[in-house]
Design a protein around this motif. Structure first.
Motif, short mmCIF file in Angstrom:
data_model
loop_
_atom_site.label_atom_id
_atom_site.label_comp_id
_atom_site.label_asym_id
_atom_site.label_seq_id
_atom_site.Cartn_x
_atom_site.Cartn_y
_atom_site.Cartn_z
N TRP A 158 0.83 -1.19 0.00
CA TRP A 158 0.00 0.00 0.00
C TRP A 158 0.87 1.25 0.00
CZ3 TRP A 158 0.03 -3.27 4.34
CH2 TRP A 158 0.65 -2.77 5.47
N HIS A 159 0.29 2.32 -0.53
CA HIS A 159 0.97 3.61 -0.51
C HIS A 159 0.94 4.14 0.92
CE1 HIS A 159 1.76 4.42 -4.74
NE2 HIS A 159 0.66 3.75 -4.99
N PRO A 160 2.10 4.53 1.45
CA PRO A 160 2.13 5.09 2.80
C PRO A 160 1.57 6.52 2.80
CG PRO A 160 4.31 5.18 1.82
CD PRO A 160 3.41 4.47 0.84
N GLY A 161 1.33 7.02 3.98
CA GLY A 161 0.90 8.41 4.11
C GLY A 161 -0.49 8.52 4.67
N PRO A 162 -0.86 9.72 5.09
CA PRO A 162 -2.14 9.93 5.77
C PRO A 162 -3.36 9.68 4.88
CG PRO A 162 -1.04 12.03 5.36
CD PRO A 162 -0.07 10.95 4.99
N SER A 222 8.13 -2.05 -1.92
CA SER A 222 8.04 -2.51 -3.30
C SER A 222 7.77 -1.25 -4.11
CB SER A 222 6.93 -3.53 -3.46
OG SER A 222 6.80 -3.94 -4.81
N GLY A 223 8.79 -0.76 -4.79
CA GLY A 223 8.68 0.56 -5.40
C GLY A 223 8.56 1.56 -4.26
N ASP A 224 7.52 2.37 -4.32
CA ASP A 224 7.30 3.35 -3.25
C ASP A 224 6.22 2.89 -2.26
OD1 ASP A 224 5.12 3.57 -4.93
OD2 ASP A 224 5.12 5.76 -4.98
N GLN A 225 5.88 1.60 -2.28
CA GLN A 225 4.82 1.08 -1.44
C GLN A 225 5.35 0.28 -0.25
OE1 GLN A 225 1.37 -0.59 -3.38
NE2 GLN A 225 1.97 0.33 -5.33
N THR A 226 4.61 0.32 0.83
CA THR A 226 4.90 -0.48 2.02
C THR A 226 4.45 -1.91 1.77
OG1 THR A 226 4.55 1.44 3.45
CG2 THR A 226 4.34 -0.74 4.48
N VAL A 227 5.26 -2.87 2.17
CA VAL A 227 4.91 -4.29 2.06
C VAL A 227 4.38 -4.75 3.41
CG1 VAL A 227 5.75 -6.63 1.60
CG2 VAL A 227 6.68 -4.68 0.30
N GLY A 228 3.23 -5.39 3.41
CA GLY A 228 2.64 -5.93 4.62
C GLY A 228 2.30 -7.40 4.46
#
Length: 156
Positions: free
Chosen positions: A120-124, A143-149
């Motif tokens: 998912w894209h991080p940030g508010p 992964s790219g600019d996304q958070t891996v969960g």
């Protein structure tokens, strides 16, 4: 929700419904449009698992799972999980996203998996709270600019 949600494969009969799904305008930069997902599914057969989410006779969302992706490129870390999730703008907040995640988790388990990965894209303004609320935990990877969960599913 109008009746219990259910998944349907993408077919010639519902492709227009799939292509017509739109998230809220403020979310468009956070998730690829369905048309891109379907193109990726076409070039990754056997890995991509695209499905429409229906409530009654209306398509309310789209999900795409992925299975046995070589995450590191060296064959040592195969992962499965949720690749894309698009819930139509007017249908959000009704449980369809939770249904989508549960549906992919069930398919991962059916295929023998015990954990589910997503990004998912991080940030508010991103969907972190949604995924964290479902039990996903950040791995510390990106992964790219996304958070891996990862969501631990436990044994079947």
């Amino acid at each position: 929700m109008v009746g219990s949600p259910r998944l349907r494969e993408i077919t010639p009969d519902n492709i227009d419904a799939a292509l017509g799904l739109r998230v809220r305008p403020d979310q468009e930069r956070l998730v690829a449009p369905v048309v891109k997902s379907l193109a990726e599914a076409y070039v990754h057969p056997g890995i991509a698992w695209p499905r429409l989410i229906y409530a009654g006779e209306a398509a309310v969302g789209f999900l795409m799972g992925f299975f046995d992706v070589d995450w590191t490129g060296d064959g040592t870390d195969l992962r499965s999980g949720l690749w894309r999730l698009n819930i139509a703008a007017g249908q959000q907040g009704r449980g369809y996203g939770r249904f989508a995640v549960a549906s992919v988790a069930a398919e991962v388990r059916r295929r023998g998996g015990t954990r589910m990965t997503t990004t998912w894209h991080p940030g508010p303004d991103g969907p972190a709270a949604f995924y964290l609320g479902l039990g996903f935990r950040p791995t510390g990877e990106t992964s790219g600019d996304q958070t891996v969960g990862v969501l631990e599913l436990g044994p079947r």
